[in-house]
Design an enzyme around this catalytic site. Sequence first.
Site, PDB file in Angstrom:
ATOM      1  N   TYR A   1      10.843   2.337 -25.922  1.00 58.57           N
ATOM      2  CA  TYR A   1      10.198   1.715 -24.770  1.00 58.57           C
ATOM      3  C   TYR A   1      11.113   1.813 -23.545  1.00 58.57           C
ATOM      4  O   TYR A   1      12.198   2.395 -23.607  1.00 58.57           O
ATOM      5  CB  TYR A   1       9.798   0.282 -25.114  1.00 58.57           C
ATOM      6  CG  TYR A   1       8.781   0.232 -26.236  1.00 58.57           C
ATOM      7  CD1 TYR A   1       7.672   1.098 -26.228  1.00 58.57           C
ATOM      8  CD2 TYR A   1       8.913  -0.626 -27.322  1.00 58.57           C
ATOM      9  CE1 TYR A   1       6.742   1.091 -27.254  1.00 58.57           C
ATOM     10  CE2 TYR A   1       7.986  -0.636 -28.357  1.00 58.57           C
ATOM     11  CZ  TYR A   1       6.911   0.228 -28.324  1.00 58.57           C
ATOM     12  OH  TYR A   1       5.992   0.232 -29.347  1.00 58.57           O
TER      13      TYR A   1
ATOM     14  N   GLY B   1       9.588  -8.557 -40.468  1.00 60.07           N
ATOM     15  CA  GLY B   1       8.382  -8.217 -39.740  1.00 60.07           C
ATOM     16  C   GLY B   1       7.141  -8.315 -40.591  1.00 60.07           C
ATOM     17  O   GLY B   1       6.496  -9.362 -40.682  1.00 60.07           O
TER      18      GLY B   1
END
Length: 378
Positions: free
Chosen positions: A176, A319
């Site tokens: 990102y 996660g």
Amino acid sequence: MSITTYSTPLRLGPLVLKNRVIMSSLTRDRNIIPAQLQVEYYTQRAGAGLILTEGTLVSPQGTEWSNAPGIYNDEQMKGWKAIVDSVHAHNGLIFLQLWHVGRVAHPLLQHGEPNVGPSSIAAKGGKFRQLEGHPGHVQPKEIDDPEYYIDLYRRAAEQAKQCGFDGVELHNANGYLPHQFLDNTSNHRQDSWGGSVENRCRFTLRIIDECIKVYGNDRVGIKLGPSGGYNDMGMSEEDSIETFSYLVKELNKRKIAYIQLTRHWEHLDSVTPGKNIDIFQFKKFINSEHTKFFVNTNYDGKEGAQVLQDGQADAVVFGRLYIGNPDLAQRLINKNCINTNLDIKKFYGGGKEGYTDYPTYEEYLKLQEQFGVCPIRA
């Protein structure tokens, strides 16, 4: 000398985490404006030592998903405040993850606005499943003024503080925008934002410095992925180690709350394999008296417990296990069975199915007693 376990509290700046099980950021693509369903989702998981929210956009321009949340308008702030208040009411702590995907956005998902990056270099691969034909990544517009984007992060941190978040985390991994500035394959700039290691790290460190001005250094964290791979991050192993060593040293100087490092993971959509870089080599640059070391990516209960016991990390970030186990911290602490039967088709988008309908361990036992087997997800 006592052994560190999942149940051992952890001091994080002015905060005390009740355990060392951290809920990772999990994009679920359900809520441009957080609503009651998201209040329920995060409240269910308030047993974590710390919740890290799903990636939250600092600008509507910075998305690769059609229904990902942001924190750039009043409605979103109102929705997030309701979540924060509920998590706090259930004795939880929660940081907002600040997110801009940069060059791996698609103009058709942001009202025709171009995707942007440090240089006009498209990431290889990609698959925008929400768009007809599942197109790949497109060439970004080179950012003229990085300070404009740094200011977006600062304003997002200010809005997070107004909502009552306990702190913020900068998403600086997964290819990102901040990661794109770090990587010399996506950043070919010839100005003070590119070239040398110091210049490529400038964007990240400027954002961190602005967040520190808002929250103080001990309520700011960062997520780093030195192995690259996903979203076409492709530095050599030598360049990666040099870049992240410098960056971690600089972050340590700032005495931020924690540095989260992700292990190498071959994502299905990756066309660049990445490098299997040992994340523990960076721990020696971190002074645990003020900055904690978190580890992430594909840890199971046994391996995570061993990492804590051996003193290799201060906390473990989970996660996908937090999707199917809203009470994951309690399951790990009590050594109860972990639900790994996840409905992948319902990971992204939709309603409560695959989101808030996974039972806790106690609920599972009651269903098992009533039906002989859990009718939802055994």
